[in-house]
Design a protein around this motif. Structure first.
Motif, PDB file in Angstrom:
ATOM      1  N   ASP A 130       0.840  -1.197   0.000  1.00 28.82           N
ATOM      2  CA  ASP A 130       0.000   0.000   0.000  1.00 28.82           C
ATOM      3  C   ASP A 130       0.881   1.254   0.000  1.00 28.82           C
ATOM      4  O   ASP A 130       1.604   1.501   0.976  1.00 28.82           O
ATOM      5  N   ARG A 163      -5.883  -0.003   8.518  1.00 30.83           N
ATOM      6  CA  ARG A 163      -4.881  -0.331   7.498  1.00 30.83           C
ATOM      7  C   ARG A 163      -3.502  -0.514   8.120  1.00 30.83           C
ATOM      8  O   ARG A 163      -2.679  -1.297   7.613  1.00 30.83           O
ATOM      9  N   ALA A 167      -0.849  -3.680   7.770  1.00 26.74           N
ATOM     10  CA  ALA A 167       0.474  -3.417   7.212  1.00 26.74           C
ATOM     11  C   ALA A 167       1.598  -3.569   8.225  1.00 26.74           C
ATOM     12  O   ALA A 167       2.663  -4.116   7.912  1.00 26.74           O
TER      13      ALA A 167
END
Length: 233
Positions: A130, A163, A167
């Motif tokens: 990402d 997120r 991650a």
């Protein structure tokens, strides 16, 4: 003895550790995840929230340490599922594939270089990490706030937290603490006095840095310095 050098993979580091009779410096939280070759076994080290002392000593290690936020796409598993864990690569990629790769690496003249080659081949076919989370890392590593990081990438607090779990394995506040500690330790290794290192890294004072070492590393700054110096000697 421990050695490391830049990888051909963007942002990654390749490292090796040969057996030593001396004390072993704990692996401290750094926001990273590692692909490990340990005495013939392939393992994955998840993101740590506290210092980790290897359970098995006296064996040769090689590793590829991925930059924060990049390993989950490579491994195919969210980082929070591996937080504070060391797991067999076979659990993620299957036993047959893990055995094939372990034999390939173990039979190579330079296991560290072969491990890196395996990682390069796998990364070429993986979904890219990402890009917004890479910007979050840059912002926090520069001493920015979590709120500032969220604004910089256009995410709300809840979106950023969700997120970040995928991650990094934990939320952005924990990542900010981990990166700040690593900035301070990098200065300490260069001989910067503790009080100055604390302030330059973003801590309120030396006592603040000492508390972070206790909470995240489980050892004092003095112990860390002594163990790190012995390990690379």
């Amino acid at each position: 003895m421990y050695e490391e050098w830049p990888s051909k993979l963007d942002g990654a580091v390749v490292w090796s550790r040969t057996p030593s009779t001396g004390a072993v410096c704990p692996v401290l939280p750094d926001g990273c995840m590692d692909l490990l070759w340990a005495g013939g076994r392939l393992l994955v080290a998840g993101p740590d929230t506290h210092g980790y002392v290897p359970e098995v000593r006296g064996i040769r290690y090689a590793g590829v340490r991925f930059a924060p936020g990049t390993a989950p796409a490579f491994l195919g598993v969210p980082a929070h599922e591996l937080r504070d864990l060391r797991v067999e690569l076979a659990d993620l990629w299957g036993g047959a594939e893990a055995r094939r790769l372990a034999e390939r690496i173990g039979g190579a003249p330079d296991p560290a270089a072969e491990l890196e080659a395996v990682a390069q081949g796998r990364a070429a076919a993986a979904v890219p990490p990402d890009p917004l989370l890479s910007e979050v890392v840059r912002h926090l590593d520069a001493g920015g706030t979590v709120a500032g990081a969220a604004d910089a990438v256009g995410l709300g607090a809840r979106q950023l937290h969700r997120r970040s779990l995928n991650a990094f394995g934990y939320g952005p506040k924990t990542l900010a603490r981990v990166l700040r500690l690593q900035r301070a330790l990098a200065l300490v290794r260069k001989g910067v006095p503790y009080a100055e290192a604390a302030l330059r890294a973003g801590c309120a004072d030396q006592a603040h840095l000492a508390r972070e070492m206790r909470d995240l590393a489980g050892i004092t700054l003095g112990t860390y310095e002594a163990l790190a110096a012995e390990e690379i000697a």
